[in-house]
Scaffold this active site. Structure first.
Site, PDB file in Angstrom:
ATOM      1  N   VAL A 252       0.807  -1.211   0.000  1.00  0.00           N
ATOM      2  CA  VAL A 252       0.000   0.000   0.000  1.00  0.00           C
ATOM      3  C   VAL A 252       0.848   1.273   0.000  1.00  0.00           C
ATOM      4  O   VAL A 252       0.328   2.366  -0.250  1.00  0.00           O
ATOM      5  CB  VAL A 252      -0.953  -0.012   1.215  1.00  0.00           C
ATOM      6  CG1 VAL A 252      -0.202   0.262   2.504  1.00  0.00           C
ATOM      7  CG2 VAL A 252      -2.106   0.946   1.028  1.00  0.00           C
ATOM      8  N   TYR A 253       2.138   1.178   0.269  1.00  0.00           N
ATOM      9  CA  TYR A 253       2.979   2.374   0.303  1.00  0.00           C
ATOM     10  C   TYR A 253       3.047   3.020  -1.081  1.00  0.00           C
ATOM     11  O   TYR A 253       3.542   2.424  -2.034  1.00  0.00           O
ATOM     12  CB  TYR A 253       4.393   2.039   0.782  1.00  0.00           C
ATOM     13  CG  TYR A 253       4.516   1.619   2.225  1.00  0.00           C
ATOM     14  CD1 TYR A 253       3.441   1.715   3.114  1.00  0.00           C
ATOM     15  CD2 TYR A 253       5.719   1.132   2.722  1.00  0.00           C
ATOM     16  CE1 TYR A 253       3.557   1.321   4.428  1.00  0.00           C
ATOM     17  CE2 TYR A 253       5.843   0.737   4.050  1.00  0.00           C
ATOM     18  CZ  TYR A 253       4.763   0.832   4.897  1.00  0.00           C
ATOM     19  OH  TYR A 253       4.886   0.439   6.199  1.00  0.00           O
TER      20      TYR A 253
END
Length: 330
Positions: A52-53
């Protein structure tokens, strides 16, 4: 740089782990590469990431950076938070895990992820389904070690028990929040990790910037996470935390320490902690955290720093057990 065993895996990792949340965001590819190479020069062999970064950009950048040294580094990634806009694009379901790991492997340019975290406990998915999916990934060679981030101690312990019963690969590492003003992990999570020989990499050693020396009672910089980000304002908004930050900065100055280095070193000195996760926007900002490896954190120094913030109550909430009023000690 010292190296420590990651729990009972037999793998040695650096005493500092570089977090890559800024890669592809506050740090462009050039700045990310500069920080990666500075870490490698300092002896860091451990890099933490998540799908998700930066919508996957962090994994892509990290993948390019490790291409010529993959055998020398230990990398992590995570699954749980949304990676798409459909209703099943999040969670720890078998469906989401199996789909997400393929994307992470592709972006990282590797055949195996060393440590694969469930980023958050999923109260809507049977934990047996999550654990079986992780075990399948281990058997397929797509991950080496399952891990848990942001889990409560009972959730981790439940997972370990189920894996022992079913013969599945158990969690081998955990990732809790831990710093001088967030010490809840000391109550049950860290003692449990020690008892179960789990690796521990902790995040937010600087309290979102609170312990960098820039904050105090009625004092804050013009910009920063605690100024601009509502989530961090909520997490670190209590007035007493700013009082701790002010006293901690004064202590660091009085004893000749960089407060950034001292805050990171204090976290890393807990006997259950394998490596604090450090992070930065650029190399200049990174230097303070790397300096933590040079601090000799004696028991006396740790005790002095610990006394600057309130210790959480014991798990039983029987505060008297820490005093001479303890009842019936064997």
């Amino acid at each position: 740089m010292d190296y420590r065993f990651l729990g009972d895996t037999g793998i040695k990792v650096s005493e500092l782990c570089m977090g890559t949340w800024s890669f592809g965001g506050e740090a462009d590819e050039e700045a990310s590469a500069a920080m990666f190479h500075r870490c490698r020069d300092a002896g860091v062999n451990f890099f933490d990431c998540a799908d998700v970064y930066r919508d996957g950009r962090s994994e892509e950048i990290l993948g390019r950076l490790i291409a010529d040294c993959r055998d020398e580094v230990i990398i992590t990634s995570k699954v749980y938070f949304p990676t798409g806009d459909h209703v099943n694009a999040a969670g720890a379901s078998r469906r989401h895990i199996l789909a997400s790991v393929e994307g992470s492997l592709r972006r990282l340019g590797t055949e195996t992820i060393d440590v694969y975290f469930i980023h958050r406990f999923d109260e809507h998915t049977a934990i047996e389904d999550t654990l079986r999916a992780l075990d399948d990934l281990v058997r397929q060679g797509k991950i080496l070690y399952p891990a848990a981030s942001n889990f409560a101690a009972w959730q981790i312990a439940k997972g370990l028990g189920i894996c022992a019963r079913e013969g599945w690969t158990p969690f081998k590492c955990i990732q809790p929040m831990y710093n001088l003003v967030k010490r809840q992990a000391e109550v049950e999570i860290l003692p449990m990790a020690e008892a179960e020989s789990l690796g521990v990499i902790t995040y937010s050693p600087l309290g979102g910037g609170l312990l960098t020396g820039k904050y105090g009672v009625g004092r804050q910089p013009a910009s920063g996470r605690l100024v601009e980000d509502e989530m961090y304002q909520t997490r670190y908004g209590a007035e007493w935390m700013y009082d701790v930050a002010e006293r901690f900065t004064a202590f660091a100055d009085e004893h000749g320490f960089n407060p950034v280095a001292l805050a990171v070193a204090w976290v890393g000195s807990h006997p259950a902690v394998t490596a604090p996760i450090i992070g930065a926007r650029n190399v200049t900002q990174l230097e303070g955290s790397l300096e933590a490896a040079e601090i000799k954190m004696t028991p006396a120094l740790r005790a002095q720093i610990s006394a600057l913030s309130p210790a959480p109550p014991p798990a039983t909430d029987r505060n008297e057990e820490r005093t001479s009023m303890n009842y019936d000690v064997r």
